[in-house]
Design an enzyme around this catalytic site. Structure first.
Site, PDB file in Angstrom:
ATOM      1  N   GLU A 191      35.271  28.797  42.506  1.00 42.51           N
ATOM      2  CA  GLU A 191      35.623  27.787  41.506  1.00 42.51           C
ATOM      3  C   GLU A 191      37.130  27.742  41.242  1.00 42.51           C
ATOM      4  O   GLU A 191      37.726  26.669  41.145  1.00 42.51           O
ATOM      5  CB  GLU A 191      34.875  28.086  40.198  1.00 42.51           C
ATOM      6  CG  GLU A 191      33.376  27.915  40.297  1.00 42.51           C
ATOM      7  CD  GLU A 191      32.616  28.599  39.173  1.00 42.51           C
ATOM      8  OE1 GLU A 191      31.371  28.595  39.213  1.00 42.51           O
ATOM      9  OE2 GLU A 191      33.270  29.146  38.250  1.00 42.51           O
ATOM     10  N   ARG A 239      52.075  59.885  41.652  1.00 42.56           N
ATOM     11  CA  ARG A 239      50.637  60.020  41.503  1.00 42.56           C
ATOM     12  C   ARG A 239      50.219  60.916  40.332  1.00 42.56           C
ATOM     13  O   ARG A 239      49.330  60.576  39.562  1.00 42.56           O
ATOM     14  CB  ARG A 239      50.032  60.558  42.812  1.00 42.56           C
ATOM     15  CG  ARG A 239      48.528  60.499  42.879  1.00 42.56           C
ATOM     16  CD  ARG A 239      48.054  61.090  44.197  1.00 42.56           C
ATOM     17  NE  ARG A 239      48.513  60.331  45.337  1.00 42.56           N
ATOM     18  CZ  ARG A 239      47.828  59.342  45.889  1.00 42.56           C
ATOM     19  NH1 ARG A 239      46.671  58.990  45.391  1.00 42.56           N
ATOM     20  NH2 ARG A 239      48.301  58.714  46.947  1.00 42.56           N
TER      21      ARG A 239
END
Length: 495
Positions: A144, A123
């Site tokens: 779509e 991190r």
């Protein structure tokens, strides 16, 4: 006193209602505690450390959190693959159980995985970037693309044949769209629907489709308004950007993700803590782009991320290697052929240390023109199989206002997150623009010093003599031009 049957029924209904209300209150209370616990843990001191450090400095690892249908594929192929070598890419987690983020010299991770993946990454040494899109456009594009990819399988005689073929492709270690979240859920679902409707049309015989609205073509494909209200859409599509950035998708690494997401979907008010976590994470990111601000976003990326990657490149005489990529659907030959020259050029420039932000943008512009052309061709060929259904920018105007409002309502968290992303983008764009202006001013001020370095270590007397000589030569040259012009004029008069 004995009660009549009607009174008894009414009493039972009141008691049943009270029990149900009590259960609902208990369920809401449970959900509230679950969401609060997750939100508190997501705001731990470790995460605050990431937010409070200099987020504008590129760390050892760049994690591109790719929200689907935001234009991230273009960034990956036309930016990131120009800046990073294939040996520097982390293995992408198409199968999260086999994901290994600890690859040696791993500098780039680009994936559709959500923010929960940070639990497996270093991190403090990781920078995160993402692109956000207007929720209405993102949802329409998702619908779509689901239809477009599913339509490719209609070349097969039946659904069984299509399923077998997709299984064979995946066995050959070819990365398929069916391996990637969320398409591994959305495409098979839409594919099954398209085959069912095709079979129904065959049974009916000749079917005449008079409606030219592709979003409401019941005989051909699932209408948009029905698609939006399905359990699959509720679980994966709606508020998808917020859940992905919060780390709460159905592809999350967190064991509590499903319950938190379920609670937020059930009780709208509980979405606010999730939204705040997502906003905080946008704040901590190295780069946040906007799909709608294409050119400005690309320029911002080149100046914020690209410039830092380029500054880390050690010049070498290594020969550039052209890298081929496998398409998400398993056949990217046209993309490889169209993009070869740009890949070779950029790799050569990066390795030699000659790439600049300006040349990076030039390579990007050349790359996207080829990529869009190949994607456009493929889209047209796919949609031919469900003619007359066709999706273009123009056809989106046919989506009824009530459906647009339905999308807004179902994606209220994404609407708020997009507004916040626009604010972040505006601030970063303004900051970078100011820095570029200051850099230009410094370049102008430092010009005499640069000239001094070009001509060697001259003292003021020698430099003045050089400038005087240059001015004298310039005056002589201008005098020569003047005399020559006069002679020509005189000769014309004599004639």
């Amino acid at each position: 006193m004995q009660m009549n049957p009607v009174s008894k029924l009414a009493l039972w209904l009141i008691l049943l209602g009270s029990v149900l209300v009590s259960f609902a209150e208990l369920d809401y209370g449970h959900c509230e505690r679950v969401v609060k616990k997750w939100a508190d843990s997501s705001s731990s001191s470790r995460e605050e450390h990431v937010i409070n450090k200099d987020k504008r400095s590129l760390q050892d690892l760049l994690f591109f959190l790719h929200v689907p249908r935001t234009g991230g594929r273009t960034y990956f192929h036309c930016f990131l693959r120009k800046l990073y070598d294939s040996s520097e890419e982390c293995p992408r987690s198409y199968d999260k159980l086999h994901f290994n983020p600890r690859k040696e010299k791993c500098k780039l991770l680009a994936t559709h995985d959500d923010y929960s993946l940070m639990a497996k990454l270093p991190r403090e040494r990781t920078s995160v970037m993402t692109i956000v899109r207007d929720p209405i456009a993102r949802v329409l594009s998702t619908y779509e693309f689901s239809v477009e990819v599913a339509a490719r399988f209609l070349v097969h005689p039946n659904l069984t044949s299509a399923t077998r073929m997709s299984g064979r492709i995946r066995k050959n270690n070819v990365i398929s769209t069916l391996d990637i979240w969320p398409w591994k859920y959305l495409v098979p679902w839409m594919r099954q629907d398209l085959f069912a409707r095709r079979d129904a049309r065959k049974l009916k015989g000749v079917v005449i489709i008079e409606d030219d609205n592709p979003y409401d073509m019941e005989e051909m494909l699932m209408p948009l308004h029905k698609y939006l209200d399905t359990p699959t859409a509720h679980d994966i599509i709606h508020n998808g950007a917020t859940f992905q950035i919060a780390g709460l998708t159905n592809n999350s690494y967190l064991s509590e993700a499903h319950e938190v997401r379920h609670c937020v979907q059930r009780y709208k008010s509980l979405g606010q803590p999730v939204l705040q976590v997502a906003k905080r994470r946008l704040d901590s990111m190295l780069y946040v782009g906007l799909t709608e601000e294409h050119r400005e976003s690309a320029s911002l990326f080149a100046n914020v991320v690209g410039s830092q990657v380029l500054s880390q490149v050690v010049p070498s005489n290594a020969t550039a290697k052209t890298k081929t990529t496998k398409s998400e659907s398993g056949s990217g030959k046209s993309e490889i052929q169209n993009g070869t020259s740009e890949v070779a050029l950029s790799k050569m420039d990066v390795k030699s240390g000659n790439m600049t932000v300006k040349t990076l943008m030039e390579v990007y512009e050349g790359c996207i023109s080829h990529l869009r052309k190949s994607q456009g061709t493929r889209r047209v060929n796919s949609l031919k199989r469900i003619y007359p259904a066709n999706f273009t920018r123009g056809t989106r105007t046919r989506v009824p206002n009530e459906v647009i409002e339905q999308i807004k309502s179902l994606n209220s968290l994404d609407v708020e997150l997009y507004k916040y992303a626009k604010e972040i983008f505006a601030k970063e764009h303004e900051l970078v623009s100011k820095n570029l202006v200051l850099t230009s001013k410094r370049s102008i001020v430092d010009l005499p010093n640069e000239l001094r370095s070009v001509f060697g270590e001259m003292n003021d007397e020698k430099l003045w003599k050089f400038v005087s000589l240059a001015l004298m030569l310039l005056l002589l040259f201008l005098f020569f031009l003047f005399v020559n012009a006069r002679r020509r004029k005189t000769s014309k008069v004599k004639i």
